[in-house]
Design an enzyme around this catalytic site. Structure first.
Site, PDB file in Angstrom:
ATOM      1  N   VAL A  64      53.917  12.268  69.919  1.00  0.00           N
ATOM      2  CA  VAL A  64      53.177  13.247  69.119  1.00  0.00           C
ATOM      3  C   VAL A  64      53.116  14.638  69.753  1.00  0.00           C
ATOM      4  CG1 VAL A  64      51.747  11.590  67.862  1.00  0.00           C
ATOM      5  CG2 VAL A  64      50.957  12.479  70.081  1.00  0.00           C
ATOM      6  N   SER A 143      36.378  13.815  69.048  1.00  0.00           N
ATOM      7  CA  SER A 143      35.492  12.971  69.868  1.00  0.00           C
ATOM      8  C   SER A 143      34.148  13.677  69.994  1.00  0.00           C
ATOM      9  CB  SER A 143      36.090  12.779  71.263  1.00  0.00           C
ATOM     10  OG  SER A 143      35.113  12.222  72.126  1.00  0.00           O
ATOM     11  N   TYR A 156      39.604  16.646  78.583  1.00  0.00           N
ATOM     12  CA  TYR A 156      39.460  15.865  77.347  1.00  0.00           C
ATOM     13  C   TYR A 156      38.489  16.558  76.387  1.00  0.00           C
ATOM     14  CZ  TYR A 156      38.544  11.806  74.327  1.00  0.00           C
ATOM     15  OH  TYR A 156      38.418  10.963  73.254  1.00  0.00           O
TER      16      TYR A 156
HETATM   17  N1  LIG Z   1      37.762   4.570  71.930  1.00  0.00           N
HETATM   18  C1  LIG Z   1      36.847   5.526  72.064  1.00  0.00           C
HETATM   19  O1  LIG Z   1      35.770   5.315  72.651  1.00  0.00           O
HETATM   20  C2  LIG Z   1      37.089   6.906  71.495  1.00  0.00           C
HETATM   21  C3  LIG Z   1      36.011   7.786  71.398  1.00  0.00           C
HETATM   22  C4  LIG Z   1      36.225   9.056  70.884  1.00  0.00           C
HETATM   23  C5  LIG Z   1      37.482   9.437  70.465  1.00  0.00           C
HETATM   24  N2  LIG Z   1      38.516   8.569  70.577  1.00  0.00           N
HETATM   25  C6  LIG Z   1      39.836   9.031  70.141  1.00  0.00           C
HETATM   26  O2  LIG Z   1      40.374   8.115  69.215  1.00  0.00           O
HETATM   27  C7  LIG Z   1      41.801   8.152  69.288  1.00  0.00           C
HETATM   28  C8  LIG Z   1      42.326   6.731  69.412  1.00  0.00           C
HETATM   29  O3  LIG Z   1      41.753   6.173  70.568  1.00  0.00           O
HETATM   30  P1  LIG Z   1      41.773   4.615  70.894  1.00  0.00           P
HETATM   31  O4  LIG Z   1      40.472   4.326  71.529  1.00  0.00           O
HETATM   32  O5  LIG Z   1      42.220   3.825  69.721  1.00  0.00           O
HETATM   33  O6  LIG Z   1      42.894   4.634  72.044  1.00  0.00           O
HETATM   34  P2  LIG Z   1      43.994   3.577  72.503  1.00  0.00           P
HETATM   35  O7  LIG Z   1      44.373   3.937  73.881  1.00  0.00           O
HETATM   36  O8  LIG Z   1      43.534   2.191  72.232  1.00  0.00           O
HETATM   37  O9  LIG Z   1      45.197   3.912  71.504  1.00  0.00           O
HETATM   38  C9  LIG Z   1      45.840   5.160  71.561  1.00  0.00           C
HETATM   39  C10 LIG Z   1      47.260   4.997  71.070  1.00  0.00           C
HETATM   40  O10 LIG Z   1      47.894   6.285  71.172  1.00  0.00           O
HETATM   41  C11 LIG Z   1      49.212   6.081  71.644  1.00  0.00           C
HETATM   42  N3  LIG Z   1      49.736   7.294  72.264  1.00  0.00           N
HETATM   43  C12 LIG Z   1      49.381   7.837  73.447  1.00  0.00           C
HETATM   44  N4  LIG Z   1      50.139   8.918  73.719  1.00  0.00           N
HETATM   45  C13 LIG Z   1      50.992   9.054  72.667  1.00  0.00           C
HETATM   46  C14 LIG Z   1      52.020   9.964  72.368  1.00  0.00           C
HETATM   47  N5  LIG Z   1      52.348  10.970  73.190  1.00  0.00           N
HETATM   48  N6  LIG Z   1      52.697   9.808  71.204  1.00  0.00           N
HETATM   49  C15 LIG Z   1      52.392   8.805  70.356  1.00  0.00           C
HETATM   50  N7  LIG Z   1      51.429   7.896  70.610  1.00  0.00           N
HETATM   51  C16 LIG Z   1      50.744   8.020  71.750  1.00  0.00           C
HETATM   52  C17 LIG Z   1      49.090   4.926  72.625  1.00  0.00           C
HETATM   53  O11 LIG Z   1      50.357   4.306  72.859  1.00  0.00           O
HETATM   54  C18 LIG Z   1      48.080   4.025  71.927  1.00  0.00           C
HETATM   55  O12 LIG Z   1      48.706   3.072  71.102  1.00  0.00           O
HETATM   56  C19 LIG Z   1      42.140   9.059  70.480  1.00  0.00           C
HETATM   57  O13 LIG Z   1      42.479  10.334  69.997  1.00  0.00           O
HETATM   58  C20 LIG Z   1      40.851   9.089  71.270  1.00  0.00           C
HETATM   59  O14 LIG Z   1      40.712  10.252  72.039  1.00  0.00           O
HETATM   60  C21 LIG Z   1      38.350   7.308  71.080  1.00  0.00           C
END
Ligand SMILES: NC(=O)c1ccc[n+]([C@@H]2O[C@H](COP(=O)([O-])OP(=O)(O)OC[C@H]3O[C@@H](n4cnc5c(N)ncnc54)[C@H](O)[C@@H]3O)[C@@H](O)[C@H]2O)c1
Length: 249
Positions: A64, A143, A156
Site C-alpha cells: 500500500v 486510530s 503512529y
Molecule cells: N487493533 C487495534 O487495536 C487498532 C486500533 C486502532 C487502529 N488500528 C488500525 O487498524 C488497521 C488494521 O489493524 P489490525 O489491528 O487489523 O492490524 P493487523 O496487524 O492484524 O493487520 C494489518 C494488515 O496489514 C497488512 N499490511 C501491513 N503493511 C502492509 C503494506 N505495506 N501493504 C499491504 N498490507 C500491509 C499486514 O500484512 C496485515 O495483514 C491499522 O491501520 C491499524 O493502525 C488498529
C-alpha cells in the site's frame, strides 16, 4: 438483501484482523470484494475460505505504500468489474513503542509510508473513476491515537492524525461529486497487531476504555460496512470513534 448488494469493494490489509473481518462483512452484505495485502499467502487462503462459504472475495498482493502496486490493483479491478465503488484503506503497522529520542528516521519514514502515504495513494487511485460515476465511498482506518495521542507512539499518532486530516479535506473536496469519505478511530481492538506492542503499552490503552475491554474486529467491520453503504447518506468528512467510550472529543 444486503446493504452492499452489487457493489465492488477493495479492502487493504485484509489478510487478518480488522481488514479480514471487513472483507468478510462487506461480502456478507452482498459486495464483491478484492482483498489486498502484502501477505499474499495468508489472504489467498482466507479468500478461498470465504469463497467456499459462498462469498465473492478474491485476493491480490499489494504494497500500500507503493504507487505502482496500488495503481496496478485499482486498474485490475476496474478492468475486471468496470469500477471501484468502495475503498477501505485499512492496512497499517504500529511500529516500535519508543520515546521520541529513540525514534529513528527509518522508523518515521516506514510509519508515514505504510500508514499515511498509503491512504493518499489509495484515494488518489480511485478518485477520478468515482468522480466520473458521481458515486463512491472511502473509509479510512485511523486510530484514537490520531485524535488523542499515545505516549511512546509519536510516529503512529502523527500518521493517524494525518489520516484524519486527509479524510476531512478530501471529503469537502469531493462531496459535490457524490463521493463520501470518512475515517474511523478505533481504540484497542483484539487483532495480531497488538503483538507488535509491549504488554505495558496495551495495558495503558485498555485502562483508558470505559467499557473495560478490547473491541472485536467484527464490531469495527460493522461500522465500516455502514459507512460504506448508502444508509450513511448524510455523513461525510467525519472521524467516527469506535473506542469503547475512550474518546473524549
Ligand atoms: N487493533 C487495534 O487495536 C487498532 C486500533 C486502532 C487502529 N488500528 C488500525 O487498524 C488497521 C488494521 O489493524 P489490525 O489491528 O487489523 O492490524 P493487523 O496487524 O492484524 O493487520 C494489518 C494488515 O496489514 C497488512 N499490511 C501491513 N503493511 C502492509 C503494506 N505495506 N501493504 C499491504 N498490507 C500491509 C499486514 O500484512 C496485515 O495483514 C491499522 O491501520 C491499524 O493502525 C488498529
Amino acid at each position: 438483501m444486503g446493504l452492499l448488494e452489487g457493489k465492488i469493494a477493495m479492502v487493504t490489509g485484509a489478510a487478518r484482523g480488522i481488514g479480514l473481518a471487513t472483507a468478510e462483512r462487506l461480502a456478507r452484505e452482498g459486495a464483491t470484494v478484492l482483498a489486498l495485502d502484502l501477505d499474499d499467502e495468508t489472504q489467498t487462503q482466507e479468500a478461498e475460505r470465504l469463497t467456499r462459504a459462498g462469498l465473492r472475495v478474491s485476493a491480490a498482493q499489494c504494497d500500500v505504500g507503493d504507487r505502482a502496486s496500488v495503481e496496478g490493483c485499482v486498474r485490475d479491478v476496474e478492468a475486471a468489474h468496470g469500477r471501484v465503488d468502495i475503498l477501505v484503506n485499512n492496512a497499517g503497522i504500529v511500529g516500535r513503542t519508543a520515546p521520541l529520542e529513540d525514534v529513528t528516521d527509518d522508523d518515521w519514514d516506514r510509519m508515514m509510508r505504510v500508514n499515511l502515504r498509503s491512504v493518499y495513494l489509495g484515494c488518489q487511485a480511485v478518485i477520478s473513476g468515482m468522480k466520473a460515476r458521481r458515486s463512491g465511498r472511502i473509509v479510512n482506518v485511523a486510530s484514537i491515537a490520531g485524535k488523542e495521542g499515545n505516549p511512546n507512539a509519536v510516529p503512529y499518532s502523527t500518521a493517524k492524525a494525518g489520516v484524519i486530516g486527509l479524510t476531512k479535506a478530501l471529503a469537502k473536496e469531493v462531496a459535490s461529486h457524490g463521493i463520501y469519505v470518512n475515517a474511523i478511530a478505533p481504540a484497542v481492538i483484539e487483532t495480531p497487531i497488538l503483538e507488535q506492542l509491549s504488554r505495558e503499552h496495551v495495558q495503558y490503552m485498555l485502562q483508558r476504555i470505559p467499557l473495560g475491554r478490547a473491541g472485536q474486529p467484527k464490531e469495527v467491520a460493522a461500522l465500516i460496512a455502514w459507512l460504506a453503504s448508502d444508509e450513511a447518506s448524510f455523513t461525510t468528512g467525519q472521524c467516527i470513534d469506535i473506542s469503547g467510550g475512550r474518546a473524549t472529543y
